[in-house]
Enzyme design. Structure first.
Site: not given
Ligand code: 5RP
Length: 240
Positions: A30, A83, A86, A105
């Site tokens: 997101s 990017d 989490d 990624e």
């Molecule tokens: C996807 C990821 C995302 O960058 C991670 O999950 C963060 O997502 P968000 O910005 O929706 O909190 O590693 O594989």
């Protein structure tokens, strides 16, 4: 301000690191999607960039918004990847893969001169591991691989539930690379480097969501505004 506002503020700040003619890696999730939307608006206004997406989801979004795309095969060296994450610790070590895109990624981020992480403040942690660590595995021998993960993680001081990620319809979630993901609820990872090394030893493991020594800058949006942390490998990250 909402969490989305915090993500947006981080994404907006990251846009300031983008220069004309850059080759960019576009993250997944997101927060990364908010960045893609902001970038698309700049492209509409004449900014020239060439981008490699880290997932089919991001590819579809960027294509829909008119962001110029290429592949890593056509453009194997990138200037900058932006990017989400989490979890981000004080040394800019990350857990990624909540969206299931960790393999691409990591490939895209390590093909880039720099990686900038954008996140809301809930992602900033003192110690990695509250967020279950995603581990991407090949489908063949998935139970044997799960058992190996359990055994070698234990040797690295980590234990907890290891569950196969499921899609909304209850079938196993399949990554863009055609693999499965185990989510490992280790609770607290005292030695991420040792866990990373142990996981890399397992033949059925394709990649894991620990990004160690990869992120150069973390832009964190929160209630008090945006903070920018820079990695100084060997030392703790420094606010700039
Ligand atoms: C996807 C990821 C995302 O960058 C991670 O999950 C963060 O997502 P968000 O910005 O929706 O909190 O590693 O594989």
């Amino acid at each position: 301000m909402s969490v989305k506002d915090h993500k947006l503020a981080a994404a907006r700040r990251a846009l300031g690191f983008v220069e004309p003619k850059m080759r960019l890696g576009l993250g997944t999730g997101s927060t990364a999607s908010l960045f893609v939307e902001l970038l698309a608006a700049e492209v509409q206004s004449g900014l020239s960039v060439l981008c490699v997406p880290t997932s089919e989801e991001t590819r579809a979004l960027a294509a829909k918004l008119g962001v110029p795309l290429t592949t890593l095969d056509e453009t194997p060296l990138l200037d900058l990847t932006i990017d989400g994450a989490d979890e981000v610790d004080g040394e800019l070590r990350l857990i990624k893969g909540g969206g299931g895109a960790l393999l691409r990624e990591k490939i895209v981020a390590t093909a880039s001169d720099r990686m900038i992480v954008i996140a809301d403040e809930s992602k900033r942690v003192d110690k990695l591991g509250t967020f279950p660590l995603p581990v991407e595995v090949v489908r063949f021998g998935v139970t044997a691989t799960r058992n190996m993960i359990e055994m070698l993680a234990h040797d690295s001081g980590c234990q907890g539930d290891i569950t196969l990620r499921l899609a909304r319809d209850g079938t196993p979630f399949v990554t863009d690379g055609g693999n499965y993901i185990f989510d490992c609820s280790f609770g607290s990872v005292d030695d991420p480097e040792s866990l990373d090394e142990a996981l890399k030893f397992i033949p059925g493991v394709v990649e894991n969501g620990l990004f160690l020594g990869i992120a150069d800058v973390a832009i964190i949006g929160g209630a008090d505004g945006v903070s920018v942390l820079e990695a100084h490998y060997g030392e703790s990250a420094e606010a700039v």
